[in-house]
Design a protein around this motif. Structure first.
Motif, PDB file in Angstrom:
ATOM      1  N   GLY A  41     -29.870  16.952   5.390  1.00 43.01           N
ATOM      2  CA  GLY A  41     -28.702  16.478   3.666  1.00 43.01           C
ATOM      3  C   GLY A  41     -27.059  15.601   3.391  1.00 43.01           C
ATOM      4  O   GLY A  41     -27.821  14.981   3.680  1.00 43.01           O
ATOM      5  N   TRP A  42     -26.455  16.144   5.116  1.00 40.74           N
ATOM      6  CA  TRP A  42     -25.785  14.518   5.108  1.00 40.74           C
ATOM      7  C   TRP A  42     -26.237  13.447   5.387  1.00 40.74           C
ATOM      8  O   TRP A  42     -25.899  12.450   4.879  1.00 40.74           O
ATOM      9  N   SER A  43     -27.451  13.293   6.582  1.00 41.08           N
ATOM     10  CA  SER A  43     -27.981  11.659   6.520  1.00 41.08           C
ATOM     11  C   SER A  43     -28.408  11.299   5.015  1.00 41.08           C
ATOM     12  O   SER A  43     -28.186   9.882   4.641  1.00 41.08           O
ATOM     13  N   ALA A  44     -28.831  11.595   4.134  1.00 33.57           N
ATOM     14  CA  ALA A  44     -29.532  11.681   2.524  1.00 33.57           C
ATOM     15  C   ALA A  44     -28.601  11.091   2.316  1.00 33.57           C
ATOM     16  O   ALA A  44     -28.652   9.921   1.237  1.00 33.57           O
ATOM     17  N   ASP A  45     -27.041  11.965   1.956  1.00 28.53           N
ATOM     18  CA  ASP A  45     -26.224  11.459   1.346  1.00 28.53           C
ATOM     19  C   ASP A  45     -25.843  10.465   1.924  1.00 28.53           C
ATOM     20  O   ASP A  45     -25.107   9.471   1.017  1.00 28.53           O
TER      21      ASP A  45
END
Length: 131
Positions: free
Chosen positions: A53-57
């Motif tokens: 999720g952090w990578s997508a954000d």
């Protein structure tokens, strides 16, 4: 005579009672170990999803900070976090309004099926604001 029989009963547990108690304790401990193992596995999966999720954000934030007008199409790039190998796929599509583009980022682990995270945003064309 009642005293002799009550004294015989007071000596302790029989071997069968001890074995039954040990069997119950063993089953309880086995169930506890299985529960702890299940929690550890789900914690690892949750940690992976958090990093994805952090990578997508991060990918979407980079797009907004660059103020770039993304080209329609799809591209994949490495977006690893920590010691977790991740691949981001950015899919840009047009919208009915030509001033906006829909950007979808999906994050997956190489070699595994399914996505760990997916985020969508809409990006406005910065040059259309000056018109």
């Amino acid at each position: 005579m009642p005293r002799a029989s009550s004294a015989a009963r007071m000596r302790g547990f029989t071997m069968i009672e001890v074995l039954v108690a040990l069997a119950i304790i063993a089953i309880a401990l086995a169930a506890s170990l299985r529960a702890v193992g299940s929690l550890a596995a789900s914690e690892s999966e949750l940690h992976g999803r958090l990093l994805a999720g952090w990578s997508a954000d991060n990918a979407l934030a980079r797009l907004h900070l660059d103020h770039a007008w993304p080209d329609v199409g799809s591209q994949s790039f490495d977006c690893s976090q920590g010691n977790l190998q991740l691949t981001c796929t950015e899919n840009v599509t047009s919208t009915p309004n030509p001033v906006f583009r829909r950007v979808e980022v999906t994050v997956s682990t190489p070699g595994r099926t399914g996505n760990l995270a997916q985020m969508v945003t809409v990006v406005a064309n910065e040059t259309s604001r000056s018109l």
